[in-house]
Design an enzyme around this catalytic site. Structure first.
Site, PDB file in Angstrom:
ATOM      1  N   ASP A 164       0.789  -1.149   0.388  1.00 12.21           N
ATOM      2  CA  ASP A 164      -0.183  -0.479   0.565  1.00 12.21           C
ATOM      3  C   ASP A 164       0.842   1.442   0.095  1.00 12.21           C
ATOM      4  O   ASP A 164       2.252   1.374   0.600  1.00 12.21           O
ATOM      5  CB  ASP A 164      -0.578  -0.136   1.289  1.00 12.21           C
ATOM      6  CG  ASP A 164      -2.371   0.790   1.286  1.00 12.21           C
ATOM      7  OD1 ASP A 164      -3.277   0.695   0.264  1.00 12.21           O
ATOM      8  OD2 ASP A 164      -2.046   2.065   1.931  1.00 12.21           O
TER       9      ASP A 164
ATOM     10  N   GLU B 298       0.988  -0.589  -4.617  1.00 13.51           N
ATOM     11  CA  GLU B 298      -0.160   0.790  -5.193  1.00 13.51           C
ATOM     12  C   GLU B 298       0.734   2.252  -5.244  1.00 13.51           C
ATOM     13  O   GLU B 298       0.327   2.508  -4.369  1.00 13.51           O
ATOM     14  CB  GLU B 298      -1.117   0.756  -3.758  1.00 13.51           C
ATOM     15  CG  GLU B 298      -1.943   1.852  -4.385  1.00 13.51           C
ATOM     16  CD  GLU B 298      -3.154   2.349  -2.869  1.00 13.51           C
ATOM     17  OE1 GLU B 298      -3.947   2.695  -2.846  1.00 13.51           O
ATOM     18  OE2 GLU B 298      -2.072   2.027  -2.106  1.00 13.51           O
TER      19      GLU B 298
END
Length: 387
Positions: free
Chosen positions: A88, A126
């Site tokens: 993330d 991401e």
């Protein structure tokens, strides 16, 4: 200041923050917070950096102990049997004033360290940014989400005709290839941070099917967000993009979670999986057919095909492309318009073989024309070799 973990975080004095013009950060798609500096109560004391919110302070990766902790945590999960990680906010390892090169170096070190324990470790990043900014991350992170393609898929109808989607994707691949000859492009039509594709398309099942048709025939490694296969809805607050999966129209259904009272994906707005299972024309069954097609056809397998994707211009509202493979090429045509379209065979440069997939029996391919109803998809074997 004597706490041994204080240097695990990023602290600066107010005057330093002001003198270095760090008070305000540029808002990004993954964080709209403009003032990332937070106080523990003393307005004159040092402030800690947290670019998402005050309850999520950023770690100080300039501290070798922090890096070691992260490596050890990842190693722990690998040893328990985890095959990989979704990384993330991968572009925010270091604060922006320290430059992106340190981010790239960190992920290369992360990958190098962990592949000692698991050589086939899968990492997906991401990196919510443009292709040019994503490209350098492939050196450390094997796979990265393609946010640009997602935006294009979600805007297909709001922008009107979009015959250049494939050229757009080819340009992204060329950008990636400049940095790394091999890359895994992870494609998706929505995730937990975005309005659900069902809501973006106002619940229009035919349009949702068209997006699914593109996602599962284009190159890359498609990633499906739970609930897309039944057309779940959700927008605005993050919580409502993550509503419970609708297994049944009955709240008492075994396995139906009730942790949140849904506002969008309710039996009044969408068909539950239980209902869709009984309908062979449902969105759920269409996803299954597309996945089976992708698994069966070798030309649809490559995930890093810079030279294995070719644009085919067949006119307005027709997104067409060729997936090439040594055992035979495929022509994929996704109609994204609202009216029946007829394409003359002579306008297609390659010699057409048989239809191997149609989303509807109304698609016709005869000696002169390919006729397609609105939002339909077909896949055609090509008989000649690439020229």
């Amino acid at each position: 200041s004597q706490n041994p973990y204080r240097d695990y975080y990023i602290w600066l004095a107010p005057e330093t923050i002001a003198s270095q013009n760090l008070t305000i950060r540029e808002k990004t798609s993954d964080s709209l917070l403009s003032n990332p500096w937070h106080s523990l109560g003393d307005p004159q004391g040092e402030k800690y950096y947290g670019m998402f919110w005050s309850g999520m302070p950023d770690l100080n990766f300039n501290n070798p102990k922090v890096q070691r902790e992260i490596f050890d945590i990842a190693k722990f999960w690998i040893e328990t049997g985890v095959d990989g990680f979704r990384l993330d906010a991968a572009k925010h390892i270091y604060p922006p004033w320290e430059g992106v090169l340190k981010n790239h170096d960190f992920w290369e070190a992360f990958r190098s360290e962990l592949e000692q324990y698991k050589p086939d470790l899968y990492l997906v990043g991401e990196v919510w940014a443009t292709p040019e900014k994503i490209a350098p991350y492939f050196e450390g992170i094997k796979a990265n989400f393609n946010f640009s393609l997602t935006t294009a898929l979600q805007q297909l109808w709001s922008r009107g005709e979009d015959a250049d989607l494939i050229s757009f994707l080819v340009n992204i691949y060329q950008c990636y290839q400049k940095e790394d000859g091999y890359f895994i492009d992870v494609t998706f039509s929505g995730n937990h941070d975005l309005d659900r594709i069902g809501s973006v398309l106002k619940g229009d099942i035919q349009q949702i099917k068209a997006v699914a048709g593109l996602l599962l025939t284009l190159p890359g490694q498609p990633c499906l967000y739970y609930g897309e296969e039944i057309g779940m809805l959700g927008e605005k607050e993050d919580l409502y993009k993550r509503e419970p999966f609708l297994w049944s129209g009955e709240v008492s259904f075994k396995g139906q979670t009730t942790w949140l009272e849904p506002q969008y994906s309710t039996p009044a707005h969408i068909e539950s999986l239980e209902i869709q299972l009984t309908n062979p024309d449902s969105l759920y069954h269409y996803y299954k057919k597309l996945i089976n097609l992708r698994n069966q056809e070798e030309a649809l397998h490559p995930i890093s095909p810079v030279n294995l994707l070719q644009v085919e211009h067949l006119g307005v509202d027709m997104i067409a492309f060729i997936r090439t493979h040594i055992r035979g090429d495929l022509l994929v045509v996704q109609h994204v318009g609202r009216s029946v379209q007829s394409v003359a065979r002579k306008t297609i440069k390659r010699r057409l073989g048989i239809l191997i997939f149609t989303s509807t029996a109304e698609i016709e391919l005869d000696t002169l024309y390919l006729r397609m109803p609105p939002y339909s998809l077909c896949v055609i074997k090509l008989e000649d070799t690439d020229v």
